[in-house]
Design an enzyme around this catalytic site. Structure first.
Site, PDB file in Angstrom:
ATOM      1  N   THR A 152      -4.894   6.695   0.291  1.00 18.85           N
ATOM      2  CA  THR A 152      -6.191   6.875   0.977  1.00 18.85           C
ATOM      3  C   THR A 152      -6.324   5.931   2.174  1.00 18.85           C
ATOM      4  O   THR A 152      -7.315   5.995   2.898  1.00 18.85           O
ATOM      5  CB  THR A 152      -7.387   6.638   0.022  1.00 18.85           C
ATOM      6  OG1 THR A 152      -7.274   5.320  -0.548  1.00 18.85           O
ATOM      7  CG2 THR A 152      -7.414   7.655  -1.099  1.00 18.85           C
ATOM      8  N   GLY A 153      -5.345   5.049   2.365  1.00 12.59           N
ATOM      9  CA  GLY A 153      -5.367   4.124   3.504  1.00 12.59           C
ATOM     10  C   GLY A 153      -4.598   4.700   4.678  1.00 12.59           C
ATOM     11  O   GLY A 153      -4.172   5.860   4.639  1.00 12.59           O
ATOM     12  N   TYR A 183      -5.617 -10.816 -20.006  1.00 18.03           N
ATOM     13  CA  TYR A 183      -4.615 -11.718 -19.398  1.00 18.03           C
ATOM     14  C   TYR A 183      -5.180 -13.132 -19.289  1.00 18.03           C
ATOM     15  O   TYR A 183      -4.475 -14.113 -19.484  1.00 18.03           O
ATOM     16  CB  TYR A 183      -4.183 -11.216 -18.014  1.00 18.03           C
ATOM     17  CG  TYR A 183      -3.011 -10.262 -18.048  1.00 18.03           C
ATOM     18  CD1 TYR A 183      -3.177  -8.911 -18.358  1.00 18.03           C
ATOM     19  CD2 TYR A 183      -1.716 -10.706 -17.776  1.00 18.03           C
ATOM     20  CE1 TYR A 183      -2.100  -8.042 -18.388  1.00 18.03           C
ATOM     21  CE2 TYR A 183      -0.638  -9.836 -17.805  1.00 18.03           C
ATOM     22  CZ  TYR A 183      -0.828  -8.507 -18.108  1.00 18.03           C
ATOM     23  OH  TYR A 183       0.236  -7.638 -18.145  1.00 18.03           O
ATOM     24  N   SER A 234      -6.933   1.206  -4.945  1.00 20.94           N
ATOM     25  CA  SER A 234      -7.531   2.306  -5.724  1.00 20.94           C
ATOM     26  C   SER A 234      -8.248   3.246  -4.765  1.00 20.94           C
ATOM     27  O   SER A 234      -8.889   2.777  -3.822  1.00 20.94           O
ATOM     28  CB  SER A 234      -8.579   1.777  -6.710  1.00 20.94           C
ATOM     29  OG  SER A 234      -9.303   2.867  -7.288  1.00 20.94           O
ATOM     30  N   TYR A 290     -12.777   7.199 -12.276  1.00 23.75           N
ATOM     31  CA  TYR A 290     -12.916   5.965 -11.485  1.00 23.75           C
ATOM     32  C   TYR A 290     -13.612   4.881 -12.315  1.00 23.75           C
ATOM     33  O   TYR A 290     -13.108   3.764 -12.453  1.00 23.75           O
ATOM     34  CB  TYR A 290     -13.725   6.279 -10.231  1.00 23.75           C
ATOM     35  CG  TYR A 290     -13.936   5.120  -9.273  1.00 23.75           C
ATOM     36  CD1 TYR A 290     -12.858   4.554  -8.597  1.00 23.75           C
ATOM     37  CD2 TYR A 290     -15.206   4.627  -9.020  1.00 23.75           C
ATOM     38  CE1 TYR A 290     -13.057   3.503  -7.697  1.00 23.75           C
ATOM     39  CE2 TYR A 290     -15.418   3.591  -8.121  1.00 23.75           C
ATOM     40  CZ  TYR A 290     -14.334   3.030  -7.452  1.00 23.75           C
ATOM     41  OH  TYR A 290     -14.538   2.006  -6.563  1.00 23.75           O
ATOM     42  N   LEU A 320       6.704  -4.264  -9.115  1.00 22.46           N
ATOM     43  CA  LEU A 320       6.662  -4.820  -7.767  1.00 22.46           C
ATOM     44  C   LEU A 320       7.442  -6.128  -7.755  1.00 22.46           C
ATOM     45  O   LEU A 320       7.215  -6.992  -8.601  1.00 22.46           O
ATOM     46  CB  LEU A 320       5.189  -5.096  -7.454  1.00 22.46           C
ATOM     47  CG  LEU A 320       4.767  -5.394  -6.037  1.00 22.46           C
ATOM     48  CD1 LEU A 320       5.097  -4.237  -5.121  1.00 22.46           C
ATOM     49  CD2 LEU A 320       3.256  -5.647  -6.019  1.00 22.46           C
ATOM     50  N   ASP A 349       0.854  -1.192   0.000  1.00 21.01           N
ATOM     51  CA  ASP A 349       0.000   0.000   0.000  1.00 21.01           C
ATOM     52  C   ASP A 349       0.887   1.238   0.000  1.00 21.01           C
ATOM     53  O   ASP A 349       1.978   1.215   0.570  1.00 21.01           O
ATOM     54  CB  ASP A 349      -0.908   0.004   1.255  1.00 21.01           C
ATOM     55  CG  ASP A 349      -2.156   0.852   1.083  1.00 21.01           C
ATOM     56  OD1 ASP A 349      -2.021   2.069   0.910  1.00 21.01           O
ATOM     57  OD2 ASP A 349      -3.266   0.291   1.114  1.00 21.01           O
ATOM     58  N   ASN A 350       0.420   2.319  -0.616  1.00 19.74           N
ATOM     59  CA  ASN A 350       1.188   3.576  -0.560  1.00 19.74           C
ATOM     60  C   ASN A 350       0.514   4.611   0.345  1.00 19.74           C
ATOM     61  O   ASN A 350       0.936   5.762   0.368  1.00 19.74           O
ATOM     62  CB  ASN A 350       1.389   4.155  -1.965  1.00 19.74           C
ATOM     63  CG  ASN A 350       0.089   4.598  -2.603  1.00 19.74           C
ATOM     64  OD1 ASN A 350      -0.989   4.304  -2.083  1.00 19.74           O
ATOM     65  ND2 ASN A 350       0.177   5.295  -3.728  1.00 19.74           N
ATOM     66  N   LEU A 392      -6.952  -4.701  -4.468  1.00 16.94           N
ATOM     67  CA  LEU A 392      -7.967  -3.755  -3.970  1.00 16.94           C
ATOM     68  C   LEU A 392      -7.446  -2.324  -4.004  1.00 16.94           C
ATOM     69  O   LEU A 392      -8.094  -1.419  -3.458  1.00 16.94           O
ATOM     70  CB  LEU A 392      -8.331  -4.135  -2.527  1.00 16.94           C
ATOM     71  CG  LEU A 392      -8.998  -5.506  -2.355  1.00 16.94           C
ATOM     72  CD1 LEU A 392      -8.669  -6.112  -1.009  1.00 16.94           C
ATOM     73  CD2 LEU A 392     -10.490  -5.389  -2.514  1.00 16.94           C
TER      74      LEU A 392
HETATM   75  P1  NAD Z   1      -9.745   2.584   0.543  1.00 18.84           P
HETATM   76  O1  NAD Z   1      -9.425   3.892  -0.071  1.00 18.84           O
HETATM   77  O2  NAD Z   1      -9.970   2.508   2.007  1.00 18.84           O
HETATM   78  O3  NAD Z   1      -8.648   1.509   0.185  1.00 18.84           O
HETATM   79  C1  NAD Z   1      -7.877   1.522  -0.985  1.00 18.84           C
HETATM   80  C2  NAD Z   1      -6.417   1.295  -0.592  1.00 18.84           C
HETATM   81  O4  NAD Z   1      -5.617   1.280  -1.795  1.00 18.84           O
HETATM   82  C3  NAD Z   1      -5.852   2.414   0.292  1.00 18.84           C
HETATM   83  O5  NAD Z   1      -5.194   1.871   1.410  1.00 18.84           O
HETATM   84  C4  NAD Z   1      -4.886   3.143  -0.628  1.00 18.84           C
HETATM   85  O6  NAD Z   1      -3.839   3.765   0.080  1.00 18.84           O
HETATM   86  C5  NAD Z   1      -4.440   2.029  -1.557  1.00 18.84           C
HETATM   87  N1  NAD Z   1      -3.919   2.497  -2.838  1.00 18.84           N
HETATM   88  C6  NAD Z   1      -4.534   3.332  -3.716  1.00 18.84           C
HETATM   89  N2  NAD Z   1      -3.726   3.558  -4.780  1.00 18.84           N
HETATM   90  C7  NAD Z   1      -2.590   2.838  -4.569  1.00 18.84           C
HETATM   91  C8  NAD Z   1      -1.395   2.661  -5.297  1.00 18.84           C
HETATM   92  N3  NAD Z   1      -1.189   3.281  -6.467  1.00 18.84           N
HETATM   93  N4  NAD Z   1      -0.428   1.858  -4.787  1.00 18.84           N
HETATM   94  C9  NAD Z   1      -0.619   1.221  -3.600  1.00 18.84           C
HETATM   95  N5  NAD Z   1      -1.728   1.348  -2.862  1.00 18.84           N
HETATM   96  C10 NAD Z   1      -2.707   2.158  -3.341  1.00 18.84           C
HETATM   97  O7  NAD Z   1     -11.034   2.029  -0.236  1.00 18.84           O
HETATM   98  P2  NAD Z   1     -11.926   0.734   0.017  1.00 18.84           P
HETATM   99  O8  NAD Z   1     -13.294   1.182   0.241  1.00 18.84           O
HETATM  100  O9  NAD Z   1     -11.277  -0.168   0.978  1.00 18.84           O
HETATM  101  O10 NAD Z   1     -11.883   0.080  -1.442  1.00 18.84           O
HETATM  102  C11 NAD Z   1     -11.054  -1.031  -1.733  1.00 18.84           C
HETATM  103  C12 NAD Z   1     -11.294  -1.478  -3.174  1.00 18.84           C
HETATM  104  O11 NAD Z   1     -12.650  -1.879  -3.339  1.00 18.84           O
HETATM  105  C13 NAD Z   1     -11.029  -0.374  -4.203  1.00 18.84           C
HETATM  106  O12 NAD Z   1     -10.401  -0.957  -5.325  1.00 18.84           O
HETATM  107  C14 NAD Z   1     -12.411   0.117  -4.566  1.00 18.84           C
HETATM  108  O13 NAD Z   1     -12.466   0.614  -5.873  1.00 18.84           O
HETATM  109  C15 NAD Z   1     -13.247  -1.160  -4.399  1.00 18.84           C
HETATM  110  N6  NAD Z   1     -14.651  -0.827  -4.086  1.00 18.84           N
HETATM  111  C16 NAD Z   1     -15.001  -0.409  -2.839  1.00 18.84           C
HETATM  112  C17 NAD Z   1     -16.335  -0.088  -2.566  1.00 18.84           C
HETATM  113  C18 NAD Z   1     -16.786   0.330  -1.200  1.00 18.84           C
HETATM  114  O14 NAD Z   1     -17.983   0.585  -1.014  1.00 18.84           O
HETATM  115  N7  NAD Z   1     -15.950   0.396  -0.190  1.00 18.84           N
HETATM  116  C19 NAD Z   1     -17.293  -0.166  -3.597  1.00 18.84           C
HETATM  117  C20 NAD Z   1     -16.881  -0.563  -4.857  1.00 18.84           C
HETATM  118  C21 NAD Z   1     -15.564  -0.912  -5.095  1.00 18.84           C
END
Ligand code: NAD
Ligand code: UDP
Length: 319
Positions: free
Chosen positions: A42-43, A166, A82, A152, A68, A38-39, A80
């Site tokens: 948003t985490g 793939y 994004s 998005y 990586l 993770d970077n 996950l």
């Molecule tokens: P979140 O923002 O809490 O988690 C996403 C994590 O990805 C974060 O920790 C962020 O730092 C990391 N990240 C982002 N870009 C990165 C990069 N370039 N390199 C390394 N790490 C990176 O969001 P979430 O709600 O936990 O969502 C997780 C996944 O599920 C996402 O892909 C999102 O699109 C998908 N999703 C979530 C929901 C929801 O309701 N929570 C709905 C649809 C899809």
């Protein structure tokens, strides 16, 4: 429902995020080894704090858009990574497109190198502002490519296409999950999504901000149910998209009233303008997940929201 069985060593990209940290925790509880990357865009380090002492857990801080390198075997990858909140991806449109396109390519290459299975997290946003209701996996969607949500929606649609490429070209073992609105502990208090906003506002006794008239609908899935669905899908061999979400649909105004009630709050409702392209209706058709994975949500809305409100209460003391 039968327990899904996973074993081995898993990479979780986005492992310090809301859903990702719960995936890591559940895999560790099932005696798997976990490498999270993770970077922190948003985490948060706080999400994985309790996991760091576990001998089966390793964390790598890296942007997955860059190549990586992981030593040792990898059984499976949960991708996950994004930004996921509309407020986050509006602030980070280029990063969002890059992680969905370039980051997904890096992760798929890694899966190929390791001969690992890979599950990619897509979204109900691939259906855009849907003209079909409820949304089935066969629906192709109604997306505005150039609107504020385009960065998005299109990054995820591209990721799905790349994953299928793939799969077809390299026979990679792939899974695509279309996640619908998910909530629970470890959502960022200020990520701008409706659940943290309404809970934090109601707990503070501040006005609860309903966008538009609040007649747009969503269907909310508790995070434990979501993680169970993701693990079941990984344990299957189904490579086409599968919706995972809770089909209990409600209007955002009803949802605001429910949260005010659960927080025993005196908050009023404040109506603010509806953001551009905000989908008017959303509810997953989960018959495929039911049939294929024997999966359906187990946690009721009141119970899930109560656990979530308790989490946000604990976060208020850190503010
Ligand atoms: P979140 O923002 O809490 O988690 C996403 C994590 O990805 C974060 O920790 C962020 O730092 C990391 N990240 C982002 N870009 C990165 C990069 N370039 N390199 C390394 N790490 C990176 O969001 P979430 O709600 O936990 O969502 C997780 C996944 O599920 C996402 O892909 C999102 O699109 C998908 N999703 C979530 C929901 C929801 O309701 N929570 C709905 C649809 C899809
Ligand atoms: N919303 C709202 N008030 C808020 C935040 C969000 O009324 O303070 C609405 C938003 O307009 C959308 C729904 O709640 O209709 C869900 O928004 P969220 O950002 O959680 O996710 P989305 O489902 O739009 O991706």
């Amino acid at each position: 429902m039968s327990e899904n069985v996973l074993s081995g060593r898993y990479l979780v990209a986005g492992g310090a995020g809301f859903i990702g940290s719960h995936v890591c925790e559940t895999l560790l509880n099932r005696n798997c080894e976990v490498v999270a990357v993770d970077n922190f865009v948003t985490g948060s380090p706080a999400n994985i704090k309790t996991l760091l002492g576990n001998k089966n857990f390793t964390f790598i801080e890296q942007d997955i858009v860059r190549p990586l390198s992981i030593s040792g075997p990898v059984t499976g990858i949960f991708h996950l990574a994004s930004p996921a909140s509309p407020v986050d991806y509006a602030k980070l449109p280029i990063e969002t497109l890059h992680v969905g396109a370039l980051g997904s390519d890096q992760i798929l290459k890694l899966a190929l190198e390791k001969r690992a299975s890979i599950l990619v997290a897509s979204t109900s946003e691939v259906y855009g502002d849907p003209l079909e209701h409820p949304q089935k996996e066969t629906y192709w969607g109604n997306v505005n490519t150039i609107g504020p949500r385009g960065c998005y929606d299109e990054s995820k649609r591209y990721m799905e296409a790349l994953t299928m490429a793939y799969h077809r070209v390299h026979q990679l073992s792939t899974r695509i999950v279309r996640i619908f609105n998910t909530y629970g502990p470890r959502m960022r208090v200020n990520d701008g999504r409706v659940v943290p906003n309404f809970c934090m506002q109601a707990l503070a006794g501040e006005p609860v901000t309903v966008y538009g008239k609040g007649d747009q609908t969503r269907s909310f899935c508790y995070v434990d149910d979501m993680v169970d669905g993701l693990l079941r899908l990984m344990a299957s061999s189904y490579f086409k998209p599968v919706n995972i979400g809770n089909p209990l649909e409600m209007s955002i105004l009803q949802f605001a009233r429910k949260i005010i009630e659960l927080c025993a709050s005196k908050s009023t409702i404040q109506y603010l303008p509806l953001p551009e392209d905000d989908p008017k209706i959303r509810r997953p058709d989960i018959s495929l997940a039911q049939e294929l994975l024997d999966w359906r949500p187990q946690i009721g809305l009141d119970e899930g929201l109560q656990r979530t409100v308790n989490y946000f209460k604990s976060q208020r003391s850190h503010l």
